[in-house]
Design a protein around this motif. Structure first.
Motif, mmCIF file in Angstrom:
data_model
loop_
_atom_site.group_PDB
_atom_site.id
_atom_site.type_symbol
_atom_site.label_atom_id
_atom_site.label_comp_id
_atom_site.label_asym_id
_atom_site.label_seq_id
_atom_site.Cartn_x
_atom_site.Cartn_y
_atom_site.Cartn_z
ATOM 1 N N HIS A 276 3.529 2.234 -12.549
ATOM 2 C CA HIS A 276 2.877 1.083 -11.938
ATOM 3 C C HIS A 276 2.664 0.012 -13.001
ATOM 4 C CE1 HIS A 276 0.984 3.430 -8.327
ATOM 5 N NE2 HIS A 276 2.302 3.522 -8.388
ATOM 6 N N GLU B 174 4.577 0.766 -0.980
ATOM 7 C CA GLU B 174 4.245 1.320 -2.301
ATOM 8 C C GLU B 174 5.329 0.969 -3.320
ATOM 9 O OE1 GLU B 174 1.138 2.962 -2.349
ATOM 10 O OE2 GLU B 174 1.153 2.254 -0.288
ATOM 11 N N PHE C 114 -1.428 -4.265 -10.527
ATOM 12 C CA PHE C 114 -2.593 -3.612 -9.945
ATOM 13 C C PHE C 114 -3.335 -4.631 -9.084
ATOM 14 C CE2 PHE C 114 -1.258 -1.507 -13.738
ATOM 15 C CZ PHE C 114 -1.365 -0.156 -13.441
ATOM 16 N N THR D 103 0.204 -1.152 -0.915
ATOM 17 C CA THR D 103 0.128 -0.958 -2.359
ATOM 18 C C THR D 103 -1.220 -0.319 -2.687
ATOM 19 O OG1 THR D 103 0.411 -2.084 -4.503
ATOM 20 C CG2 THR D 103 -0.887 -3.231 -2.852
ATOM 21 N N GLU E 27 3.905 -2.726 -6.682
ATOM 22 C CA GLU E 27 3.216 -2.368 -7.931
ATOM 23 C C GLU E 27 4.190 -1.969 -9.039
ATOM 24 O OE1 GLU E 27 3.185 1.297 -5.247
ATOM 25 O OE2 GLU E 27 2.853 -0.855 -5.024
ATOM 26 N N HIS E 28 5.457 -1.716 -8.681
ATOM 27 C CA HIS E 28 6.474 -1.298 -9.657
ATOM 28 C C HIS E 28 7.286 -2.471 -10.219
ATOM 29 C CE1 HIS E 28 6.085 3.008 -8.575
ATOM 30 N NE2 HIS E 28 5.944 2.572 -7.336
ATOM 31 N N GLN F 294 -4.377 5.763 -10.579
ATOM 32 C CA GLN F 294 -3.036 5.631 -10.022
ATOM 33 C C GLN F 294 -2.052 5.780 -11.161
ATOM 34 O OE1 GLN F 294 -1.908 1.386 -8.914
ATOM 35 N NE2 GLN F 294 -4.143 1.200 -8.845
ATOM 36 N N ASP F 295 -0.772 5.738 -10.863
ATOM 37 C CA ASP F 295 0.227 5.990 -11.896
ATOM 38 C C ASP F 295 0.143 4.956 -13.012
ATOM 39 O OD1 ASP F 295 1.341 8.268 -10.739
ATOM 40 O OD2 ASP F 295 2.612 7.079 -9.420
#
Length: 278
Positions: free
Chosen positions: A216, A162, A219, A191, A165-166, A210-211
């Protein structure tokens, strides 16, 4: 503000698909990403608010899981993640692993408990999470992923849970990861699945489930994450999607989604990827 004017991975043309969050989609590799470019200071403030403040959304990761590690309780990493760890790291062949976004050290501790001989290094941008991992005596550094370029060693596996995505500079990460992997080395990651939006046919326009940025920034779908890694010279790229919804026995929607998943009519919440360096 500064903005991306082309795909951050393959430099192709992008189309605006979400005005609320300023998301564009590449016409070539199909990556969906935030066109706004944020500063490093903004990221650090955001992560501090998410993990460390008293009412933080992800306080469970920073506090509850940390207390669990301090008390030497059994570490739970989840079914899909544990399968990837056993297949690629706890397989008797892996000697070294790098974790990007290592947090408080949950996965590092899990690996150490299973096999102390594996050389582990974690990189964590959040200072408080890094300090907790140090208290657990894990081999970690407080920096962002660009610190990969300063490392002398290479690795059999690089993992991100996770995290991808950042990453604002996704192209740079892919280049550095490829550079620091040994021959036939693996990337394993999880992710959020962008396509879970289709589980909500009555969703509001631009809903992403999602955030939002700047949390994020990228995507992914099963198709575009495979394409992105293949474009960057990885092969044997296998993306799978979590089939069933998370257990919520008091939710009517859970039972509806579970039935849909039985007939392959449900978009799972998480993508898991395995990719190999040529």
């Amino acid at each position: 503000m500064i903005y991306h004017k082309e795909c951050k991975v393959c430099k192709s043309e992008v189309t605006l698909i979400n005005k609320t969050y300023n998301l564009g989609q590449c016409k070539n590799c199909k990556l969906i990403f935030c066109l706004t470019i944020y500063s490093q200071d903004q990221f650090i403030r955001v992560y501090d608010e998410l993990y460390n403040e008293e009412n933080a959304i992800y306080r469970n990761h920073a506090v509850v899981e940390y207390d669990m590690l301090l008390e030497n309780k059994k570490i739970k990493v989840g079914y899909h993640r544990s399968r990837l760890l056993k297949k690629h790291i706890l397989n008797g062949k892996c000697e070294s692993v790098l974790e990007v976004g290592s947090g408080i050290g949950l996965i590092g501790s899990y690996i150490r408990n299973e096999n102390k001989q594996i050389k582990y290094l974690g990189i964590e941008i959040d200072k408080e999470s890094y300090q907790k991992s140090q208290f657990l005596k894990l081999n970690t550094i407080n920096d962002d992923f660009t610190a990969i370029d300063t490392l002398e060693e290479s690795f059999d596996v690089i993992m991100l849970w996770e995290v991808i995505e950042h990453l604002q500079d996704l192209k740079l990460f892919l280049e550095l990861a490829y550079k620091k992997l040994n021959k036939n080395g693996k990337i394993i990651l999880s992710t959020p699945n962008y396509n879970k939006i289709y589980n909500y046919p009555k969703r509001e326009e631009d809903a992403i489930f999602q955030d939002k940025p700047p949390v994020h920034l990228n995507f992914f779908t099963k198709e575009n994450i495979t394409a992105i890694f293949e474009i960057n010279h990885f092969f044997k790229c296998k993306a799978t999607v979590k089939k069933f919804p998370y257990l919520e026995i008091k939710s009517k929607k859970f039972y509806i989604d579970f039935l849909k998943s039985m007939f392959n009519n449900y978009n799972g919440s998480t993508i898991y990827l395995e990719a190999t360096k040529a």
